[in-house]
Design an enzyme around this catalytic site. Structure first.
Site, short mmCIF file in Angstrom:
data_model
loop_
_atom_site.label_atom_id
_atom_site.label_comp_id
_atom_site.label_asym_id
_atom_site.label_seq_id
_atom_site.Cartn_x
_atom_site.Cartn_y
_atom_site.Cartn_z
N ILE A 185 0.82 -1.22 0.00
CA ILE A 185 0.00 0.00 0.00
C ILE A 185 0.85 1.26 0.00
CG2 ILE A 185 -2.11 -0.90 1.02
CD1 ILE A 185 -1.00 0.10 3.75
N GLU B 175 10.47 4.69 4.01
CA GLU B 175 11.89 4.99 3.83
C GLU B 175 12.71 3.71 3.78
OE1 GLU B 175 13.56 6.83 7.23
OE2 GLU B 175 15.58 6.83 6.39
N LYS C 96 5.04 -2.49 8.09
CA LYS C 96 6.20 -1.83 7.47
C LYS C 96 7.35 -2.81 7.49
CE LYS C 96 5.51 3.00 8.48
NZ LYS C 96 6.16 4.22 8.86
N ASP D 282 7.68 17.12 12.05
CA ASP D 282 7.31 16.92 10.64
C ASP D 282 5.81 16.75 10.54
OD1 ASP D 282 8.37 14.64 7.99
OD2 ASP D 282 7.74 16.73 7.97
P1 AMP Z 1 5.53 5.87 5.95
O1 AMP Z 1 6.79 5.11 5.81
O2 AMP Z 1 4.99 5.86 7.35
O3 AMP Z 1 5.63 7.27 5.38
O4 AMP Z 1 4.44 5.08 5.08
C1 AMP Z 1 4.42 5.12 3.68
C2 AMP Z 1 3.01 5.04 3.16
O5 AMP Z 1 2.39 3.82 3.54
C3 AMP Z 1 2.07 6.12 3.73
O6 AMP Z 1 2.13 7.31 3.01
C4 AMP Z 1 0.71 5.46 3.63
O7 AMP Z 1 0.18 5.62 2.34
C5 AMP Z 1 1.02 4.00 3.87
N1 AMP Z 1 0.80 3.67 5.28
C6 AMP Z 1 1.70 3.72 6.27
N2 AMP Z 1 1.15 3.33 7.44
C7 AMP Z 1 -0.14 3.03 7.16
C8 AMP Z 1 -1.25 2.58 7.95
N3 AMP Z 1 -1.10 2.38 9.26
N4 AMP Z 1 -2.41 2.38 7.35
C9 AMP Z 1 -2.55 2.61 6.03
N5 AMP Z 1 -1.56 3.03 5.23
C10 AMP Z 1 -0.37 3.25 5.78
#
Ligand code: AMP
Length: 923
Positions: A569, A573, A595, A688
C-alpha cells in the site's frame, strides 16, 4: 631447496638387454651396480628402464641425479676401437603404469651423459651428474638409460623436485609450494595472517625455481590488544594496552586508568574518573569538577524581577580546562515547587556558561525561587557511563495481595560529589503468553520502593537499572521473580491492606516528584496533574545504549507466523508498507499495516527503522497511530500498526475535493490537535507535522504518524537541505526552527496551522508553486497564507494565531483542542466565512500587462484550477472558448452538471477572478 624424493637404483630399475647387477667393492664397502661392458662388440643398443614414477601434480620439473663409473676405453687395448665413454638419458611420460612393455620410440632423449673422470685400471672414479626433465604433465613418467657400447656401472639414480618449504614471514604463513619450471620461474603464493593478526590486502610471496621464498608483499599486523613476539601475536599483559592493529608494542595504561585484564584495547578509567566523548580512548582519564563556590545573588532596586547570580570556579577542575556552568531554577508557591521552565529569562544563557555569572529576569515578586549552579566539564555527561551497578534485588517482603516492597543494593556506592543517581525499575507479569508483555517503568530516586495495585497471587519479574543524570543507563540487575500473596490471605491481612494503600499513595507521589525531576534534568516537558497522577513522559530511544533494548521495552514482539501480508500500500523509507492481517492466538483478527525493512540493511538502518516502533510504542491515544507490535527476532524486521483504510490525509482530501462540510473538516482537525496535545504533554516534538503524515481510517478519524528518529532528516520528500546540513520541510516549519533549529511544541503548533490550511484547502499545496526561498522571504516579511475558500472565519483566525512570529504567543495544543471543541459544539460559529480573494487563494497565473483572459482554452483553465474532470461538461454544453466561460453565471455552472458546492464555488470564484483582470497575486 629441499629434495622431496629419493629413489635408490636398486629398487626402481628393470633390466633390459644385457645390463646386469654386479657387486663391487668401493672404498672397502660392498655395493650393487647396474653394469654393462660390451666394448668389443659393434652397434650396441642396451636399455635400462625405471619402474613407473608417479608425479605430484604440481611438480612439472624434476631433477635426475646419476652416480656412475665409466671405464677408460684405452684400457681395453684392441677393443678400444668400438668402445664408447658416454651413455644417454631418456624419459617418457605416461598416465598409467605399462608394466614391462617397452617401446623405444616412446622415449625422448634428455641428455648425453659423459663422465668428468674416467676410471683406469686401478682406482674407481665415481661421477655425479644431474639433469632436468621439464614440462611434465601426465600422471607419471619413466626414465631410461641407453648404452651404446661403453663400460658403465650405475651406482645410483635419484629423482627429485624442489619446493619452497612452509614458512611464516611478517606474521603471514605460507604453505609448502613446489618450485616452478622455466616457464614459471616465480610462483606467486598467497598466505594467511597468523592467529590474532590481520592485514589489509592478501599477504603474498614468490617461490623461485630453486625453492627459495623471495619478495613478500603485504604485511600482517597484530590485532588491537596483541603484540608481535616471535612470529606470533601475544595478548598485551595486564596494565598494558594496544588500541590499533599495528606492528607496535603494547603501551602502559595512561594516568587515572586501570589495566586489569590481558589483551586490553584501552584501559578503562579508574573509579571516579572519566573520559569525554571527544577524549581519545587511549588517553588519560579525568575527574569531575567539584562544586562552584560562593554563589551570590545580587538584586537591584532599579530593575524589579531581575537578579545577578555570580560564583567562583570550583576548587578542583578534575584536570580539565573545559569547565562550563548550568543554572537550574525551582519556583515554589507554598509547598508546591516546580521547575521555572521557560518562564524566566537568563542572560546570556542557563546552560553552557563559561563565565561565572548570569543575569536572571522576569521573576515574579511573590514567589520563592531556588537556583542551583552546577559545574560541568567535558566528562560530566559521560560520567553516567560509569554508573554504579544496581544489582541483587532481595525482596524485603510481600506485604499484601497487591503490594510488593522491594529494595536493592548498589555498587560501587554512588560518590558524594557525583550527581544523584536514579533507578529505573521495570516490571511485568510473568505471563505465559509471550506475544503480549506489558512493562511498567518507574523512575525512582531511592534504592527501594513499594509497588501497589498488583494482582493477587501473581508472579512478577523485576529488573532495576541505575540511570545517569542525563538518563543514560548504567548497570542493570538480572530479572528476578516475586509473587504477591493470594486472595486467601486477605482476611488475615486487613490492616496490612490499609497501610499498603497508604504507602501506595506515597509511591505515586514519588513518581510525580521524579517526573518533575526528569523535567528539570532532561528538559522533558510536563504538566503536574491535579490528582498527582503520574504522567508518562516520552523517552528518547537514543538514551538507551542498546536501541534493541528500547524496542523490547516499548513494543510487543509478534511472531511472523501471526502476520499475513496482503497487498503493498505504500513505500516507506526503509521498505514496502503492506496491508495485512494480524491474528494472535486467542485474540480477534485485526487489519494492520506492516512496514518492512528491505534486505541488505545495515545494523544502523535496522535500529533507525525500529526506533519508530520504540517511539510509537510509548504512545496510547485515539489520535496517534497505534503500534500493534514488532518483529525483531527474525531476519525480516517488521513494524505492525493499526490499518488506516483511507491512507494519508493530503491524498485523501485531494481525492475528495469539495466533498466535506466545514464541520467535518474541523472534526478532522480536532482529532489531529488532540493527538498533538497528547504528544506535547509527553514532551514529544514531532518536527514533521503535515497532512501527508496524518493517516485517515474509514470513520474519518485522523491519526498522527511518522515517528522515525531520522525521519525529518531522510524520509520526507519535502525535506530541504539547510546550510547547517539538516533537512527541513520548509513550508510546514516555524521560522525559529528553520533559523536556529528551535524545534518545540510551539513549532509543532505552527505546523499544525499549516495542516489546518491543508485540510480546509482539500490538500492544496501550501504556498502553491512558490519556491522555498520565496516562502521564507514572504514569512519573514510577515505575510501569511490567505484563507482557503469557504474557510470559517474562526478557523482562519486560529491558523493566524498558530503562525505568530513570537512562539510564546502561539496557542498551546490544549488551547487549540478546547477552541475546536467549542466550535464543534456550536456549529453556527462556523457560519461566518473568512474573507476570500480568489486571486489569492486559487492559484491563478499573473495576467498583468496582457489584455483578455490569461488562458488560451477551456481545458488549460480547468487544469489550472484542478477541475479538469468537468472538461466534458463544458464541451457538451458548447462552452469551448474562454470568452464563453467569462459570460457564465452561477446558475449556468450548476446547469452544466457541477453539483458539489466546493467545486461550484471554485469554478465561480475563478471566473470572478478572470473577469477582474488584476490577478497578479500571491500574498
Ligand atoms: P511511511 O513510511 O509511514 O511514510 O508510510 C508510507 C506510506 O504507507 C504512507 O504514506 C501510507 O500511504 C502508507 N501507510 C503507512 N502506514 C499506514 C497505515 N497504518 N495504514 C494505512 N496506510 C499506511
Amino acid at each position: 631447496a629441499k629434495c622431496a624424493c629419493m629413489i635408490s637404483a636398486s629398487n626402481i630399475l628393470c633390466f633390459f638387454f644385457q645390463w646386469e647387477v654386479v657387486q663391487k667393492t668401493l672404498n672397502g664397502s660392498q655395493l650393487y651396480t647396474y653394469s654393462i661392458c660390451n666394448v668389443g662388440e659393434r652397434e650396441q643398443d642396451n636399455w635400462l628402464r625405471t619402474t613407473f614414477i608417479q608425479r605430484r601434480p604440481s611438480a612439472s620439473r624434476v631433477f635426475v641425479e646419476l652416480q656412475f663409473i665409466v671405464r677408460d676405453c684405452n684400457s681395453f687395448g684392441a677393443s678400444s676401437l668400438t668402445c664408447k665413454e658416454t651413455f644417454n638419458l631418456f624419459s617418457s611420460e605416461s598416465d598409467a603404469d605399462v608394466g614391462t612393455t617397452f617401446r623405444k620410440g616412446q622415449f625422448k632423449k634428455v641428455a648425453t651423459i659423459a663422465p668428468d673422470e674416467i676410471t683406469g685400471k686401478k682406482e674407481l672414479r665415481i661421477n655425479t651428474e644431474t639433469r632436468v626433465v621439464e614440462n611434465l604433465s601426465l600422471k607419471g613418467f619413466y626414465l631410461a638409460i641407453q648404452d651404446i657400447g661403453a663400460c658403465v656401472a650405475l651406482l645410483s639414480l635419484r629423482v627429485y623436485y624442489k619446493i619452497c618449504p612452509a614458512t611464516i614471514q611478517s606474521l603471514a604463513s605460507f604453505p609448502e609450494t613446489v618450485a616452478g619450471g622455466e616457464n614459471q620461474a616465480l610462483r606467486e603464493v598467497s598466505g594467511e595472517c597468523v592467529e590474532n593478526a590481520i592485514s589489509e590486502g592478501l599477504p603474498r610471496i614468490y617461490c623461485t625455481v630453486d625453492g627459495e621464498w623471495v619478495v613478500p608483499v603485504g604485511q600482517c599486523q597484530c590485532k588491537p590488544g596483541y603484540e608481535e613476539t616471535e612470529d606470533a601475536c601475544k595478548e598485551c599483559l595486564p596494565g598494558f594496552f594496544k588500541a590499533e592493529a599495528s606492528s607496535g608494542k603494547c603501551e602502559p595504561c595512561p594516568a587515572n586508568t586501570q589495566g586489569l585484564d590481558t589483551g586490553a584495547l584501552f584501559c578503562p578509567c579508574m573509579d571516579g574518573f572519566y573520559r569525554a566523548p571527544t577524549d581519545p580512548p587511549t588517553g588519560p582519564c579525568s575527574g569531575l569538577p567539584s562544586a562552584p563556590r560562593d554563589l551570590v545573588a545580587t538584586t537591584s532596586h532599579l530593575s524589579v524581577g531581575k537578579l545577578l547570580l555570580s560564583w567562583r570556579p570550583p576548587e578542583h577542575t578534575g584536570g580539565r580546562t573545559d569547565i562550563t556552568y548550568s543554572i537550574e531554577c525551582l519556583r515554589c508557591e507554598g509547598p508546591v515547587c516546580q521547575s521555572c521552565g521557560e518562564k524566566i529569562r537568563y542572560e546570556p544563557a542557563n546552560v553552557g556558561l563559561t563565565l561565572t555569572k548570569v543575569t536572571v529576569s522576569e521573576l515574579d515578586a511573590h514567589l520563592n525561587y531556588t537556583f542551583t549552579v552546577e559545574a560541568h566539564s567535558g566528562v560530566s555527561a559521560f560520567a553516567s557511563q560509569a554508573m554504579p551497578q544496581a544489582h541483587k534485588l532481595p525482596l524485603t517482603s510481600a506485604l499484601t495481595t497487591s503490594l510488593l516492597s522491594l529494595s536493592w543494593e548498589v555498587s560501587p556506592k554512588p560518590r558524594v560529589q557525583a550527581r544523584p543517581i536514579r533507578y529505573e525499575l521495570t516490571y511485568r507479569k510473568k505471563d505465559d503468553n509471550l506475544d503480549v508483555t506489558t512493562y511498567t517503568v518507574l523512575i525512582l530516586e531511592k534504592n527501594s520502593v513499594q509497588i501497589p495495585d498488583l494482582s493477587p497471587g501473581t508472579a512478577y519479574l523485576f529488573r532495576v537499572q541505575a540511570l545517569g543524570s542525563d538518563g543514560s543507563p548504567g548497570g542493570s540487575s538480572i530479572e528476578e521473580q516475586y509473587e504477591t500473596l493470594s486472595e486467601g490471605h486477605l482476611a488475615h491481612n486487613n490492616t496490612a491492606v490499609i497501610s499498603g494503600a497508604a504507602i501506595g499513595g506515597a509511591v505515586m507521589l514519588l513518581i510525580v516528584v521524579i517526573v518533575l525531576f526528569l523535567h528539570r534534568r532532561s528538559v522533558l516537558f510536563f504538566f503536574l496533574n491535579e490528582q498527582l497522577k503520574p504522567l508518562k513522559t516520552y523517552v528518547d530511544p537514543h538514551t538507551y545504549e542498546d536501541p534493541n533494548i528500547a524496542v523490547l521495552k516499548f513494543a510487543t514482539e509478534i511472531h511472523p507466523s501471526h502476520i499475513t501480508k496482503q497487498k503493498v500500500i505504500g513505500a516507506g523509507e526503509f521498505g514496502e508498507v503492506y496491508r495485512g492481517i494480524l491474528k494472535v492466538p486467542g485474540r480477534k483478527e485485526v487489519a494492520v499495516a506492516v512496514k518492512t525493512l528491505k534486505p541488505g540493511y545495515t545494523e544502523k538502518q535496522r535500529q533507525d527503522f525500529l526506533s519508530e516502533a520504540s517511539i510509537m510504542g510509548q504512545f496510547a491515544h485515539q489520535n496517534i497511530i497505534r503500534l500493534e507490535g514488532v518483529v525483531t527476532k527474525f531476519k525480516h524486521a517488521m513494524i505492525v500498526t493499526e490499518y488506516m483504510e483511507n491512507g494519508a490525509l493530503d491524498r485523501y482530501l485531494r481525492d475528495h475535493d469539495g466533498e466535506f462540510s466545514a464541520y467535518q473538516l474541523v472534526g478532522m482537525m480536532r482529532g489531529i490537535a488532540a493527538g498533538m496535545k497528547y504528544l506535547s504533554d509527553m514532551s514529544y516534538v514531532h518536527r514533521d507535522l503535515a497532512a501527508r503524515n496524518i493517516l485517515v481510517n474509514n470513520t474519518l478519524e485522523c491519526k498522527v504518524s511518522d515517528f522515525g528518529l531520522s525521519r525529518v532528516l531522510e524520509d520526507d520528500p519535502e525535506g530541504t537541505y539547510t546550510t547547517s546540513g539538516g533537512k527541513i520541510p520548509i513550508r510546514w516549519t516555524a521560522p525559529e526552527a528553520i533559523a536556529y533549529r528551535k524545534f518545540t511544541s510551539a513549532s509543532d503548533v505552527w505546523s499544525f496551522g499549516i495542516v489546518m490550511w491543508e485540510v480546509m484547502a482539500f490538500g492544496e499545496r501550501p504556498y502553491w508553486d512558490m519556491s522555498n526561498h520565496e516562502v521564507m522571504k514572504a514569512i519573514n516579511e510577515a505575510f501569511r497564507l490567505p484563507a482557503p475558500m469557504d474557510c470559517p472565519s474562526a478557523v482562519y483566525q486560529l491558523m493566524l494565531q498558530c503562525w505568530l512570529q513570537d512562539r510564546s504567543k502561539r496557542p498551546r495544543f490544549g488551547d487549540i483542542v478546547s477552541l475546536l471543541d467549542k466550535l464543534l459544539r456550536s456549529p453556527e460559529s462556523l457560519k461566518a466565512i473568512a474573507d476570500f480573494d480568489p486571486r489569492v487563494s486559487i492559484r491563478l497565473p499573473s495576467t498583468s500587462g496582457s489584455d483578455g483572459p490569461p488562458f488560451r482554452c477551456v481545458p488549460e483553465w480547468l487544469e489550472s484550477i484542478k477541475m479538469s474532470q468537468y472538461g466534458e461538461n463544458f464541451t457538451c454544453a458548447g462552452i469551448v472558448s474562454m470568452d464563453q466561460v467569462m459570460q457564465m453565471k452561477n446558475e449556468d455552472i450548476k446547469n452544466i452538471g457541477v453539483r458539489l458546492p466546493g467545486h461550484l464555488k471554485r469554478i465561480a470564484y475563478s471566473i470572478l477572478g478572470l473577469k477582474d483582470q488584476t490577478s497578479t497575486l500571491i500574498l
